[in-house]
Scaffold this motif. Structure first.
Motif, PDB file in Angstrom:
ATOM      1  N   UNK A 157       9.766  15.358  13.134  1.00 55.67           N
ATOM      2  CA  UNK A 157      10.498  16.080  12.097  1.00 55.67           C
ATOM      3  C   UNK A 157       9.721  16.214  10.813  1.00 55.67           C
ATOM      4  N   UNK A 158       8.389  16.024  10.875  1.00 53.66           N
ATOM      5  CA  UNK A 158       7.473  16.184   9.740  1.00 53.66           C
ATOM      6  C   UNK A 158       7.656  15.117   8.651  1.00 53.66           C
ATOM      7  N   UNK A 159       8.280  14.015   8.995  1.00 58.51           N
ATOM      8  CA  UNK A 159       8.393  12.922   8.042  1.00 58.51           C
ATOM      9  C   UNK A 159       9.038  11.723   8.689  1.00 58.51           C
ATOM     10  N   UNK A 160       8.606  10.504   8.295  1.00 58.84           N
ATOM     11  CA  UNK A 160       9.171   9.263   8.839  1.00 58.84           C
ATOM     12  C   UNK A 160       9.559   8.342   7.686  1.00 58.84           C
ATOM     13  N   UNK A 161      10.513   8.743   6.850  1.00 58.82           N
ATOM     14  CA  UNK A 161      10.851   7.954   5.666  1.00 58.82           C
ATOM     15  C   UNK A 161      11.494   6.615   6.018  1.00 58.82           C
ATOM     16  N   UNK A 162      10.818   5.535   5.608  1.00 61.75           N
ATOM     17  CA  UNK A 162      11.387   4.204   5.775  1.00 61.75           C
ATOM     18  C   UNK A 162      11.096   3.539   7.096  1.00 61.75           C
ATOM     19  N   UNK A 163      10.239   4.113   7.927  1.00 54.43           N
ATOM     20  CA  UNK A 163       9.871   3.454   9.174  1.00 54.43           C
ATOM     21  C   UNK A 163       8.447   3.867   9.567  1.00 54.43           C
ATOM     22  N   UNK A 164       7.929   3.315  10.683  1.00 54.20           N
ATOM     23  CA  UNK A 164       6.528   3.472  11.061  1.00 54.20           C
ATOM     24  C   UNK A 164       6.130   4.937  11.159  1.00 54.20           C
ATOM     25  N   UNK A 214       0.854  -1.188   0.000  1.00 51.73           N
ATOM     26  CA  UNK A 214       0.000   0.000   0.000  1.00 51.73           C
ATOM     27  C   UNK A 214       0.894   1.244   0.000  1.00 51.73           C
ATOM     28  N   UNK A 215       0.368   2.315  -0.588  1.00 56.12           N
ATOM     29  CA  UNK A 215       1.046   3.623  -0.535  1.00 56.12           C
ATOM     30  C   UNK A 215       0.864   4.162   0.868  1.00 56.12           C
ATOM     31  N   UNK A 216       1.977   4.425   1.570  1.00 55.06           N
ATOM     32  CA  UNK A 216       1.926   4.658   3.009  1.00 55.06           C
ATOM     33  C   UNK A 216       2.291   6.070   3.433  1.00 55.06           C
ATOM     34  N   UNK A 217       3.115   6.765   2.609  1.00 58.70           N
ATOM     35  CA  UNK A 217       3.542   8.110   2.970  1.00 58.70           C
ATOM     36  C   UNK A 217       3.983   8.838   1.703  1.00 58.70           C
ATOM     37  N   UNK A 218       3.666  10.124   1.605  1.00 58.73           N
ATOM     38  CA  UNK A 218       3.988  10.911   0.417  1.00 58.73           C
ATOM     39  C   UNK A 218       4.572  12.257   0.833  1.00 58.73           C
ATOM     40  N   UNK A 219       5.592  12.693   0.081  1.00 49.04           N
ATOM     41  CA  UNK A 219       6.133  14.040   0.265  1.00 49.04           C
ATOM     42  C   UNK A 219       6.093  14.756  -1.081  1.00 49.04           C
ATOM     43  N   UNK A 220       4.965  15.426  -1.398  1.00 45.67           N
ATOM     44  CA  UNK A 220       4.876  16.129  -2.685  1.00 45.67           C
ATOM     45  C   UNK A 220       5.590  17.475  -2.692  1.00 45.67           C
ATOM     46  N   UNK A 251       9.175  -1.507   4.832  1.00 48.30           N
ATOM     47  CA  UNK A 251       8.909  -0.256   4.124  1.00 48.30           C
ATOM     48  C   UNK A 251       9.852  -0.107   2.928  1.00 48.30           C
ATOM     49  N   UNK A 252       9.362   0.581   1.901  1.00 47.30           N
ATOM     50  CA  UNK A 252      10.143   0.896   0.711  1.00 47.30           C
ATOM     51  C   UNK A 252      10.031   2.393   0.478  1.00 47.30           C
ATOM     52  N   UNK A 253      11.129   3.116   0.632  1.00 47.16           N
ATOM     53  CA  UNK A 253      11.139   4.560   0.419  1.00 47.16           C
ATOM     54  C   UNK A 253      11.776   4.828  -0.945  1.00 47.16           C
ATOM     55  N   UNK A 254      11.008   5.404  -1.872  1.00 39.99           N
ATOM     56  CA  UNK A 254      11.449   5.668  -3.236  1.00 39.99           C
ATOM     57  C   UNK A 254      11.688   7.161  -3.408  1.00 39.99           C
ATOM     58  N   UNK A 255      12.865   7.538  -3.871  1.00 48.71           N
ATOM     59  CA  UNK A 255      13.175   8.948  -4.114  1.00 48.71           C
ATOM     60  C   UNK A 255      14.199   9.049  -5.232  1.00 48.71           C
ATOM     61  N   UNK A 256      14.227  10.183  -5.908  1.00 48.27           N
ATOM     62  CA  UNK A 256      15.222  10.391  -6.970  1.00 48.27           C
ATOM     63  C   UNK A 256      16.583  10.778  -6.410  1.00 48.27           C
ATOM     64  N   UNK A 257      16.611  11.269  -5.186  1.00 52.40           N
ATOM     65  CA  UNK A 257      17.858  11.796  -4.623  1.00 52.40           C
ATOM     66  C   UNK A 257      17.894  11.484  -3.128  1.00 52.40           C
ATOM     67  N   UNK A 258      18.669  10.480  -2.744  1.00 53.33           N
ATOM     68  CA  UNK A 258      18.703  10.057  -1.347  1.00 53.33           C
ATOM     69  C   UNK A 258      19.130  11.183  -0.412  1.00 53.33           C
ATOM     70  N   UNK A 259      20.133  11.967  -0.812  1.00 55.12           N
ATOM     71  CA  UNK A 259      20.590  13.040   0.071  1.00 55.12           C
ATOM     72  C   UNK A 259      19.510  14.086   0.282  1.00 55.12           C
ATOM     73  N   UNK A 260      18.571  14.211  -0.671  1.00 57.80           N
ATOM     74  CA  UNK A 260      17.456  15.130  -0.508  1.00 57.80           C
ATOM     75  C   UNK A 260      16.465  14.675   0.543  1.00 57.80           C
ATOM     76  N   UNK A 273       8.115   8.743  -2.119  1.00 53.51           N
ATOM     77  CA  UNK A 273       6.929   7.888  -2.052  1.00 53.51           C
ATOM     78  C   UNK A 273       7.307   6.686  -1.195  1.00 53.51           C
ATOM     79  N   UNK A 274       6.502   6.376  -0.179  1.00 53.27           N
ATOM     80  CA  UNK A 274       6.786   5.236   0.690  1.00 53.27           C
ATOM     81  C   UNK A 274       5.715   4.167   0.519  1.00 53.27           C
ATOM     82  N   UNK A 275       6.147   2.910   0.369  1.00 54.15           N
ATOM     83  CA  UNK A 275       5.257   1.758   0.289  1.00 54.15           C
ATOM     84  C   UNK A 275       5.407   0.931   1.557  1.00 54.15           C
TER      85      UNK A 275
END
Length: 779
Positions: free
Chosen positions: A659-666, A505-511, A565-574, A521-523
């Motif tokens: 921190x307004x985001x939880x990329x890759x975890x609950x 499922x799509x779990x988290x988004x940072x537009x 979790x699967x965190x998908x991004x074009x730029x990891x350092x971003x 995009x987090x799955x």
């Protein structure tokens, strides 16, 4: 669609916003100048003729500039010899299809200045100017309504201009752009006698102070110094709600107002760097494609407090394409040729860009990525149907195309590599993964794909690509003990497992990422067994229900465990530079992903082979918590992974305490607690009094809540009921977490040891309010 809207905005034609300024501050000539570069050099902050001596000649340079119906050209020319027909300067201001309107300084036997149209006599009668052996002039020419021409000149040590003449001559074939052309005619002994400086071209005509009359009414006060106010050089759209204003001198914005019609004033004004010449502005709403807006500002000052004239400009926001991958002619700038492995005596390593359109584009601050390495491009414009060549600055090259030497240009991988041209905000303009290089042959782009160059030289830098006939495929390796990249034993191929709808499922988004950050995009794997992601793709659904560009996730070569979790991004350092990372192995950098619109869009996760939908969400910026006033950098989190994806009630903002985001975890707003978590109470207990943490040197205030969506206000009062400290004020909370307090009072000093009242107020979007008051001692 946003991908192509941003693409057009960031690469707006220079004529829509930009002015042209060249002060020759050096140390080398700007790469945008093309022509006889070897005949010129930068010396003392001026462009100086440095042609070979001994014989007469003509030295030429040209630079693309924008055209408009109202224009103003200014420049300075210094001639250290008597100007004549054999030694003069001709500056072409406007190119009407091979017919030039130009200024000429120096005529046969006459110390005069002229304004001419090629194949035409003088535009107006020349006046005596008493040009001598050392002529140093400032020239100013204006064009109004594409037909009214006026020319002025002044000695460089004077403060007023002399009117040289005016005339009416309409531009028959008006264009959006053309060349500013420098032609210097010289005799053999005067090959270093000409200098130019301070070229300024604008679509704004400024008042001109002309030669005073014999009885001036009120002469200027000589005690008042001349004031040179900053000039606007360009406006760069960073996103649909962010504009960047670039000035030639530092500015002050404390009293300034920046506006976009039908949207309002900028709600955030910041400097982009310490120079204070670049101002970033953010607006409360996004501009819409197809709409005409007026961009304006007022109240901008120079460093001494003098106010600049107000500015106003109408612009149209364009869109281009539907977002599908198209051949190169649908793009504005493309990567066109790559020489990764030059042979002996052949070309050096280079990357060639090409502009296939009829518009001018600025390359300023675009980024060329080679894998995870990048180089930022200089302030150079790429004319229509022109080539730009990027190479190491230690290479001596003066061939075709717009040359862009790059300091410490990275080495290109002989075995193949992914290259990407991006905007400063990370939007991909063009990208290519080239294959293994063949010595002394470049990879060239064509309408049918990429091929090895069939040109006898091995490449075509700065010019049209070869046909590639007979070179459609790369040479195959023939050495048996050097196979092409064998499989690595610790990375076996994934098992052939079919992912069923609803297992991911799509779990988290940072537009809307922070400036300098990257969308993600987090799955979440809720299936109960390990699953691969490599057989899935992701896309944006168009308004007509069809899918836009498909982006396969085949590069994610990992099995995802249950509850993983699967965190998908074009730029990891971003992502890693802005958020807490608890599970680095859950983060994956994927070069090609859909662009997430800030306001709303429909994102679809589906099987690549048959396009069966695995999960789909039509998100909206309205799903953010009402307490979040600035959504930049705030992720949208799914509350319950088992609840309906499309339910607006199942999404909210990531908490401030996380921190307004939880990329890759609950997710911070998830109401699913792990039974193995010792910190999870049987029932929500609200919020606790501050506890001193000796190891960290601050107080922690733990909280556990019964549902997501709570915000809080937390204060410290003394026993007299006076508020002495503030811990949180309208801060969005997660389901559980901790607030921290450094023990400092509102006065900025450490709170004295004693007994105080801790007061917390938790309030929910549903109207629920919980209040807590406790007596506690400070350390």
């Amino acid at each position: 669609m946003k991908q192509f809207i941003l693409f057009i905005l960031v690469l707006l034609p220079v004529c829509a916003f930009a002015q042209f300024t060249e002060t020759f501050d050096g140390p080398i000539l700007n790469a945008g100048w093309i022509g006889g570069r070897d005949s010129f050099l930068i010396e003392g902050g001026q462009l100086k003729l440095n042609a070979p001596g001994g014989k007469s000649g003509i030295a030429s340079l040209k630079h693309i500039i924008p055209y408009a119906s109202n224009m103003q050209w200014e420049f300075e020319a210094q001639i250290n010899t008597n100007p004549s027909d054999n030694n003069n300067v001709r500056i072409a201001l406007y190119d009407e299809g091979g017919i030039y309107y130009y200024v000429q300084i120096g005529f046969a036997g006459k110390n005069k200045i002229g304004f001419r149209r090629s194949k035409q006599k003088d535009m107006f009668e020349r006046q005596e100017n008493n040009l001598g052996n050392k002529t140093h002039l400032a020239i100013k020419v204006t064009l109004e309504d594409n037909k009214y021409w006026t020319m002025y000149s002044r000695q460089i040590n004077e403060t007023y201009y002399k009117l040289e003449g005016s005339c009416t001559y309409p531009i028959i074939a008006a264009k959006d752009s053309g060349y500013f052309l420098i032609n210097i005619i010289y005799t053999g002994g005067r090959n270093k006698h000409f200098l130019l400086d301070n070229i300024y071209v604008s679509d704004k005509i400024t008042p001109t102070v002309t030669e005073p009359s014999e009885d001036p009414e009120e002469p200027d006060d000589p005690s008042e110094p001349d004031i040179t106010l900053p000039k606007l050089l360009s406006i760069e759209p960073l996103t649909l709600s962010d504009l960047q204003f670039v000035f030639d001198l530092p500015v002050k914005t404390e009293q300034a107002t920046f506006s976009v019609s039908n949207i309002g004033n900028a709600d955030r004004i910041t400097y982009a760097d310490e120079s204070r010449k670049i101002v970033n502005t953010h607006y409360p709403e996004e501009m819409k494609t197809g709409e005409v807006y007026t961009i304006s500002y007022s109240g901008v000052m120079d460093e001494k407090g003098s106010t600049l004239d107000g500015y106003s400009e109408k612009v149209t926001v364009e869109e281009e394409g539907e977002g599908d991958e198209e051949p190169s002619d649908s793009k504005a700038i493309v990567i066109n040729e790559i020489m990764a492995k030059p042979g002996d005596g052949s070309f050096f390593e280079y990357v060639e860009l090409y502009n296939p359109t009829d518009r001018i584009f600025s390359l300023n601050e675009l980024e060329l990525w080679n894998g995870n390495k990048r180089k930022v491009l200089p302030d150079v414009v790429l004319p229509p149907h022109e080539y730009a060549l990027l190479y190491n600055s230690n290479i001596d090259y003066s061939g075709d195309g717009v040359v862009i030497p790059i300091e410490k240009f990275y080495a290109l991988n002989d075995a193949g590599q992914h290259l990407a041209l991006k905007t400063p905000s990370g939007v991909i303009i063009d990208e290519v993964t080239y294959e293994k290089a063949t010595p002394a042959k470049s990879w060239e782009r064509s309408s049918s794909g990429w091929h090895l160059s069939s040109d006898l030289r091995g490449g075509t830098p700065g010019s049209a690509n070869s046909s590639g006939e007979g070179e459609e495929k790369p040479n195959e390796p023939v050495t048996p003990d050097e196979p092409d990249e064998p499989d690595t034993p610790d990375e076996p191929s994934l098992p052939d497992i079919t992912v069923e709808p609803g297992e991911f499922v799509i779990n988290e988004l940072l537009p809307n990422p922070f400036t300098g950050g990257s969308e993600y995009i987090e799955l979440y794997n809720r299936s109960g067994h390990a699953l691969p992601v490599s057989g899935l793709s992701i896309a944006v659904r168009k308004a007509d229900g069809t899918l836009n560009t498909r982006y396969p996730l085949s590069s994610v070569a990992s099995m995802i465990e249950p509850d993983g979790y699967v965190l998908l991004t074009k730029n990891l350092s971003g992502v890693t530079d802005f958020y807490t990372i608890l599970s680095p192995s859950s983060l994956f950098e994927v070069p090609k992903l859909p662009i997430l619109a800030n306001t709303s869009s429909t994102l679809v996760l589906f099987r690549t082979k048959d396009e069966v939908v695995i999960d789909e969400v039509s998100y909206s910026s309205k799903w953010h918590a009402s307490s979040v006033k600035d959504q930049k950098g705030v992720a949208l989190e799914r509350i319950d992974p088992e609840a309906e994806t499309q339910s607006a009630a199942n999404w909210t903002s990531a908490s401030a305490t996380a921190g307004y985001g939880t990329p890759g975890y609950q997710n911070s707003q998830s109401d699913i607690s792990s039974p193995d978590d010792p910190d999870s109470p049987d029932e929500p207990t609200g919020i606790e009094v501050p506890q001193w943490d000796e190891s960290s040197g601050h107080y922690t205030i733990s909280y556990y809540l019964d549902q997501p969506g709570y915000s809080c206000r937390v204060f410290i009062f003394n026993l007299a009921g006076i508020r002495v400290a503030e811990i949180a004020n309208h801060e969005l909370l997660g389901m559980k977490g901790q607030l921290t307090w450094d023990g400092y009072a509102l006065s900025g000093k450490q709170l004295q040891t004693g007994i105080y009242i801790f007061y917390a107020e938790l309030y929910h979007t549903t109207g629920t309010v919980k209040r807590y008051k406790h007596i506690f001692p400070t350390r």
